[in-house]
Write an enzyme that holds these catalytic residues in place. Structure first.
Site, short mmCIF file in Angstrom:
data_model
loop_
_atom_site.label_atom_id
_atom_site.label_comp_id
_atom_site.label_asym_id
_atom_site.label_seq_id
_atom_site.Cartn_x
_atom_site.Cartn_y
_atom_site.Cartn_z
N HIS A 148 -11.97 -18.08 2.34
CA HIS A 148 -13.14 -17.81 3.18
C HIS A 148 -12.69 -17.66 4.63
CE1 HIS A 148 -16.73 -19.19 0.49
NE2 HIS A 148 -16.76 -17.89 0.66
N ASP B 157 -13.76 -18.57 7.50
CA ASP B 157 -13.74 -19.69 8.44
C ASP B 157 -12.57 -20.64 8.21
OD1 ASP B 157 -15.26 -20.17 6.07
OD2 ASP B 157 -16.13 -21.98 6.91
#
Length: 283
Positions: free
Chosen positions: A66, A68
Site C-alpha cells: 500500500h 502509505d
C-alpha cells in the site's frame, strides 16, 4: 548509537493535511543496526530530523505494498545515494517489491545515468539488494533476527507483521491488519508491540474528509483494527508495552490522546504509548 524505536510517521492512510502527521514509517536502532520499517511519504525527512545521516542507511523492511507504506522507498534510497551512500543497502519486502524498485529506477533513469557520468557516483542499482520474503525467518544474523507472519489485511494478501529480535529485546510490528488472533502468539512475551489502531467514533470524520463513503467504511472495518482490538492482542500476548501507530484518524483535532487511552483502558492496563511523529522510545 543508542537503541531506540523512533516513530517517523504515525498516520494511517496516504493523505496528508496541513500541520498533520506523515504516513507510516519507523526507525529501529537495535544491535548496532539502523532498521527502517516502512517508507510512507516523509520518511527521508523524518530520518534526517532524528540526526541520522542518510549515508548510514542500512536495512529497510516493507510490510506491504500500500502506498502509505512504500511510496517513498525509491526516493529514500535515491536521496541516500545523492547524500554520499557508499555501502550496499538491503531492502526486504513482500512479493512485488522488486517491481516497485525496478519501476523507480526506470522512472529516474535519466537522472541516475547523468549523475553517474557527471558526478562520478557508483551505480545505484548495484548498491541496492532487494529480497522478497514470505512467512517465516526473513533475516537470521548472529545478533539480529527478523521473522514474518502473514496477517489479515484484505484485499492485500502479501502483508506481514514483523518480529525483530536483537540485543536481548524483541519488538513486534503488526503492519496493517484486521483483528488477527495468531498475532498474539507471534508477539508472545515481546518487549514492545507496535499495533495499528482506529477509533470507532472517528471513522465518520475521516470518511467525510476522504470520500468514497460506504465503500471506504467497509474497507476500514474489514481490514483494520480498532484500538480495543490492538489492546486485546497485547493483553493476550503479555507484551511489555503497547504502542498505538498507523492511527485512524490521526489528524482530526476532535480526537486526541485521551480518546485513544479511553479506548484501550477496559482491556489494557499496561504501559501504553500513543504514537506521534518524532516520538523516541528508548529501549
Amino acid at each position: 548509537m543508542t537503541d531506540a524505536l523512533i516513530l517517523l510517521g504515525t498516520k494511517g492512510g496516504p493523505a496528508i493535511r496541513p500541520g498533520g502527521p506523515n504516513p507510516t514509517s519507523m526507525l529501529l536502532n537495535l544491535a548496532a543496526r539502523r532498521i527502517v520499517i516502512d517508507c510512507g511519504l516523509g520518511v527521508s525527512r523524518g530520518l534526517v530530523e532524528t540526526g541520522m545521516s542518510l549515508k548510514d542507511l542500512d536495512l529497510v523492511f516493507i510490510t506491504h505494498l500500500h502506498s502509505d507504506h512504500v511510496l517513498e522507498l525509491g526516493p529514500l534510497l535515491h536521496t541516500a545515494w545523492t547524500t554520499g551512500l557508499e555501502h550496499p543497502v538491503t531492502v526486504f519486502g513482500p512479493v512485488g517489491i522488486r517491481a516497485v524498485w525496478a519501476g523507480f529506477l526506470a522512472s529516474l533513469a535519466y537522472d541516475i545515468e547523468t549523475r553517474i557520468a557527471d558526478e562520478g557516483r557508483p551505480d545505484l542499482a548495484e548498491m541496492i539488494t532487494v529480497v522478497e520474503y514470505g512467512p517465516g525467518i526473513v533475516l537470521d544474523l548472529p545478533d539480529l533476527t527478523v521473522e514474518a507472519l502473514r496477517v489479515d489485511h484484505p484485499p492485500v494478501v502479501e502483508c506481514f507483521a514483523l518480529k525483530v529480535t536483537g540485543a536481548g529485546r524483541t519488538l513486534v510490528f503488526s503492519a496493517d491488519t484486521a483483528p488477527f488472533p495468531p498475532l498474539a502468539d507471534f508477539a508472545r512475551g515481546a518487549d514492545i508491540l507496535v499495533h495499528e489502531a482506529m477509533l470507532p467514533e472517528g471513522l465518520e470524520s475521516i470518511i467525510r474528509r476522504t470520500g468514497n463513503g460506504a465503500r471506504l467504511r467497509e474497507h476500514l472495518v474489514a481490514s483494520h483494527s480498532f484500538a480495543a482490538d490492538a489492546a486485546a492482542i497485547a493483553h493476550r500476548a503479555g507484551v511489555g508495552m503497547l504502542v498505538l501507530n498507523h492511527l485512524i484518524p490521526a489528524d482530526d483535532p476532535a480526537f486526541g490522546e485521551v480518546h485513544w487511552r479511553a479506548a484501550v483502558m477496559p482491556v489494557w492496563d499496561g504501559p501504553l504509548v500513543v504514537g506521534r511523529d518524532g516520538l523516541v522510545i528508548s529501549l
